[in-house]
Design a protein around this motif. Structure first.
Motif, PDB file in Angstrom:
ATOM      1  N   ALA A 202      15.426   2.015 -25.571  1.00  0.00           N
ATOM      2  CA  ALA A 202      15.586   1.416 -27.240  1.00  0.00           C
ATOM      3  C   ALA A 202      14.120   1.464 -28.093  1.00  0.00           C
ATOM      4  N   LEU A 203      13.003   1.472 -27.545  1.00  0.00           N
ATOM      5  CA  LEU A 203      11.727   1.457 -28.219  1.00  0.00           C
ATOM      6  C   LEU A 203      11.484   3.018 -28.157  1.00  0.00           C
ATOM      7  N   GLY A 204      12.102   3.878 -27.546  1.00  0.00           N
ATOM      8  CA  GLY A 204      11.782   5.029 -27.755  1.00  0.00           C
ATOM      9  C   GLY A 204      10.858   5.633 -26.461  1.00  0.00           C
ATOM     10  N   GLY A 205      10.794   4.715 -25.352  1.00  0.00           N
ATOM     11  CA  GLY A 205       9.901   4.984 -24.232  1.00  0.00           C
ATOM     12  C   GLY A 205      10.528   5.932 -23.256  1.00  0.00           C
ATOM     13  N   SER A 206       9.599   6.531 -22.553  1.00  0.00           N
ATOM     14  CA  SER A 206      10.053   7.420 -21.199  1.00  0.00           C
ATOM     15  C   SER A 206       9.113   7.528 -20.499  1.00  0.00           C
TER      16      SER A 206
ATOM     17  N   LEU B  20      -2.279   6.704 -15.337  1.00  0.00           N
ATOM     18  CA  LEU B  20      -3.190   6.825 -16.470  1.00  0.00           C
ATOM     19  C   LEU B  20      -3.364   8.250 -16.581  1.00  0.00           C
ATOM     20  N   THR B  21      -3.788   8.807 -17.811  1.00  0.00           N
ATOM     21  CA  THR B  21      -3.974  10.225 -18.244  1.00  0.00           C
ATOM     22  C   THR B  21      -5.659  10.390 -17.868  1.00  0.00           C
TER      23      THR B  21
ATOM     24  N   LYS C 200     -20.320  -3.148 -20.390  1.00  0.00           N
ATOM     25  CA  LYS C 200     -18.900  -3.678 -20.384  1.00  0.00           C
ATOM     26  C   LYS C 200     -17.925  -2.554 -20.373  1.00  0.00           C
ATOM     27  N   CYS C 201     -16.932  -2.715 -19.499  1.00  0.00           N
ATOM     28  CA  CYS C 201     -15.859  -1.652 -19.444  1.00  0.00           C
ATOM     29  C   CYS C 201     -15.197  -1.765 -20.740  1.00  0.00           C
ATOM     30  N   ALA C 202     -14.708  -0.540 -21.146  1.00  0.00           N
ATOM     31  CA  ALA C 202     -13.908  -0.472 -22.519  1.00  0.00           C
ATOM     32  C   ALA C 202     -12.475  -1.117 -22.067  1.00  0.00           C
ATOM     33  N   ASP C 203     -11.899  -1.761 -23.223  1.00  0.00           N
ATOM     34  CA  ASP C 203     -10.630  -2.235 -23.298  1.00  0.00           C
ATOM     35  C   ASP C 203      -9.683  -1.357 -23.870  1.00  0.00           C
ATOM     36  N   MET C 204      -8.431  -1.176 -23.423  1.00  0.00           N
ATOM     37  CA  MET C 204      -7.373  -0.437 -23.899  1.00  0.00           C
ATOM     38  C   MET C 204      -5.925  -1.280 -24.180  1.00  0.00           C
ATOM     39  N   GLU C 205      -5.860  -1.248 -25.549  1.00  0.00           N
ATOM     40  CA  GLU C 205      -4.593  -1.911 -25.882  1.00  0.00           C
ATOM     41  C   GLU C 205      -3.412  -1.297 -25.375  1.00  0.00           C
TER      42      GLU C 205
ATOM     43  N   LYS D 173       5.764   7.762 -27.403  1.00  0.00           N
ATOM     44  CA  LYS D 173       4.721   8.712 -28.027  1.00  0.00           C
ATOM     45  C   LYS D 173       3.408   8.922 -27.396  1.00  0.00           C
ATOM     46  N   SER D 174       3.210   9.184 -26.053  1.00  0.00           N
ATOM     47  CA  SER D 174       2.114   9.294 -25.369  1.00  0.00           C
ATOM     48  C   SER D 174       1.311   8.093 -25.158  1.00  0.00           C
ATOM     49  N   LYS D 175       1.606   6.602 -25.826  1.00  0.00           N
ATOM     50  CA  LYS D 175       0.921   5.638 -25.799  1.00  0.00           C
ATOM     51  C   LYS D 175       1.297   4.842 -24.566  1.00  0.00           C
TER      52      LYS D 175
END
Length: 219
Positions: free
Chosen positions: A73-77, A111-112, A127-132, A192-194
């Motif tokens: 429903a959120l457009g996820g795949s 992960l890509t 410090k490691c980067a965060d990904m939201e 959408k790739s996110k």
């Protein structure tokens, strides 16, 4: 005397063949039930080897239809099974505010290459980067959370690397009444790739692989 000499010559000309002693197979000792101990051990070993060769039917579980429909429903795949394990003390501790994802227990890559490079960009003491990312909780509430790669140093001067979900994780544990030793699954998906995640609560399953991690994480 001549006859004695002749007998010795014949003996030296045709030496006796060496006698070969055949080794008997070890006896099969009977157990208390009258069965052969060696044969039973062989049968047990064969069963163990068969189980090792044949994958468990539960190796790749199915995501519940409600969560699958929510993602759709959120457009996820691109729904991918990431990990299943019991929650440790640090996973539900408000003082830690993180869910650990040990690298050696990840079932499928999620992960890509670009995302992996971003999360690894904090090496050399940085410090490691965060990904939201979005997290769909067992209650179907959606929370914004951060994914990070964490390099934890140990007393032996070696380091253990793992992914962790941080930022607002305490809200997730409180909202869903999550407790130590409760088994969870984590699934990834894409909108959408996110990158996004779906969290599932399962019945307790004690996986032997998790015992060695308790001493590391519960500190």
């Amino acid at each position: 005397m001549d006859s004695v000499v002749e007998d010795e010559k014949k003996h030296n000309q045709y030496p006796q063949e060496s006698i070969r002693i055949k080794k008997r197979p070890p006896r099969c000792h009977d157990d208390d039930e009258g069965g052969c101990v060696q044969e039973k051990k062989k049968q047990v070993m064969e069963k163990m080897m068969d189980k090792a060769r044949c994958p468990s039917p539960h190796a790749t579980p199915e995501l519940h239809v409600i969560l699958r429909n929510q993602i759709r429903a959120l457009g996820g795949s691109d729904v991918t099974f990431v990990i299943q394990r019991p929650l440790f003390k640090t996973d539900v501790s408000s003082g830690h505010n993180r869910l650990s994802i040990p690298l050696n227990q990840i079932q499928q890559s999620f992960l890509t290459p670009e995302e992996s490079e971003k999360l690894n960009s904090g090496g050399n003491g940085k410090k490691c980067a965060d990904m939201e990312v979005m997290l769909i909780e067992p209650s179907l509430h959606r929370e914004t959370i951060s994914l990070r790669k964490w390099n934890m140093k140990k007393a032996s001067e070696n380091s253990t690397s793992m992914y962790v979900l941080v930022t607002n994780w305490n809200l997730v544990t409180e909202r869903n009444s999550m407790k130590k030793d409760e088994t969870i699954q984590l699934w990834s998906f894409r909108i959408k790739s996110k990158l996004g995640f779906a969290l599932v609560k399962r019945r307790l399953q004690d996986d032997p692989r998790n015992r060695s991690l308790r001493g590391i994480l519960d500190s």
